[in-house]
Design a protein around this motif. Structure first.
Motif, PDB file in Angstrom:
ATOM      1  N   UNK A 139      -0.757   4.167  -3.903  1.00  0.00           N
ATOM      2  CA  UNK A 139      -1.215   4.162  -2.729  1.00  0.00           C
ATOM      3  C   UNK A 139      -2.327   3.185  -2.079  1.00  0.00           C
ATOM      4  N   UNK A 140      -3.022   2.619  -3.392  1.00  0.00           N
ATOM      5  CA  UNK A 140      -4.285   2.069  -3.547  1.00  0.00           C
ATOM      6  C   UNK A 140      -3.764   0.774  -3.330  1.00  0.00           C
ATOM      7  N   UNK A 141      -2.325   0.345  -4.056  1.00  0.00           N
ATOM      8  CA  UNK A 141      -1.950  -0.921  -4.324  1.00  0.00           C
ATOM      9  C   UNK A 141      -1.346  -1.098  -3.438  1.00  0.00           C
ATOM     10  N   UNK A 142      -0.958  -0.164  -2.738  1.00  0.00           N
ATOM     11  CA  UNK A 142       0.162  -0.412  -1.349  1.00  0.00           C
ATOM     12  C   UNK A 142      -1.047  -0.319   0.029  1.00  0.00           C
ATOM     13  N   UNK A 143      -2.021  -0.434   0.017  1.00  0.00           N
ATOM     14  CA  UNK A 143      -3.238  -0.199   0.743  1.00  0.00           C
ATOM     15  C   UNK A 143      -3.826  -1.428   0.342  1.00  0.00           C
ATOM     16  N   UNK A 144      -4.465  -1.911  -0.529  1.00  0.00           N
ATOM     17  CA  UNK A 144      -4.810  -3.324  -0.993  1.00  0.00           C
ATOM     18  C   UNK A 144      -4.039  -4.348  -0.353  1.00  0.00           C
ATOM     19  N   UNK A 145      -2.746  -4.423  -0.773  1.00  0.00           N
ATOM     20  CA  UNK A 145      -1.545  -5.930  -0.546  1.00  0.00           C
ATOM     21  C   UNK A 145      -1.000  -5.323   1.095  1.00  0.00           C
ATOM     22  N   UNK A 146      -1.526  -4.542   1.966  1.00  0.00           N
ATOM     23  CA  UNK A 146      -1.125  -4.002   3.288  1.00  0.00           C
ATOM     24  C   UNK A 146      -2.051  -4.605   4.711  1.00  0.00           C
TER      25      UNK A 146
END
Length: 217
Positions: A139-146
């Protein structure tokens, strides 16, 4: 009658089984049932500390405090599902304290949603417990790229709003659904996942969001 609870686990401190359940007055609790006699006890779990708070009087000789600790440890991380009540002895009947085992009637059982079931299936380990580290990492990986998350932070949206967006997006993606849940349902989904572990299912994700917001100040 189905209740929202974890699978039952066997205790070693006393002859008993235990499970975590969703309580009708909100929050989570632990029920311990002796297997050698018709005795049981229910305790609520403090939302902040996770400590057990037994309801009413109980016999500490039958239910020593160590049994509560073991029950919490063994059920920690086990996901909820809509399960039937259990009977550990053939002659056992429902006891008065069992009224706590129903979820609030006006509340939707999120364990039946495809989003919840997909998240549990994706992030459960070989023991059937939730792998919070992996879930938060993805979920953090998604947030970092969003770009949407970055824009929300730049526009001074709060942690709760950003968290809702991330969970809403990822829940739909993991469940392979085109439409997302609304904010109210996402809030119930987060609450259900949080009750699996009192520390908060998305503790690391929330910390990451706070770091993003701090950089915008």
């Amino acid at each position: 009658m189905n209740i929202i609870r974890t699978k039952a686990v066997e205790l070693s401190t006393i002859p008993a089984v235990a499970y975590k359940q969703k309580l009708s007055n909100g929050g989570a609790g632990i029920k311990i049932m002796r297997t050698d006699e018709l005795k049981s006890v229910v305790c609520t779990l403090d939302k902040r500390s996770g400590e057990p708070l037994p309801r009413g009087k109980f016999d500490e000789a039958l239910f020593p405090l160590e049994s509560f600790d073991e029950a919490i440890e063994l059920t920690n991380g086990l996901p909820y599902s809509s399960r039937g009540n259990i009977s550990v002895m053939p002659t056992e009947t429902s006891e008065p304290e069992d009224v706590l085992e129903d979820a609030p009637p006006e509340q939707v059982d999120m364990t039946l949603s495809p989003e919840y079931q997909a998240i549990v299936e994706r992030y459960s380990d070989e023991k059937g417990k939730m792998n919070y580290a992996l879930m938060n990492k993805e979920f953090i990986q998604f947030a970092s790229k969003s770009k949407t998350v970055a824009n929300m932070a730049a526009n001074n949206n709060g942690q709760d709003e950003i968290l809702l967006f991330i969970i809403k997006n990822r829940a739909a993606f993991i469940a392979n659904l085109k439409e997302s849940l609304d904010d109210e349902a996402i809030g119930r989904l987060i609450e259900t996942l949080d009750e699996i572990d009192p520390r908060s299912a998305f503790k690391e994700l929330k910390s990451h969001i706070n770091r993003i917001l701090a950089r915008m100040k």
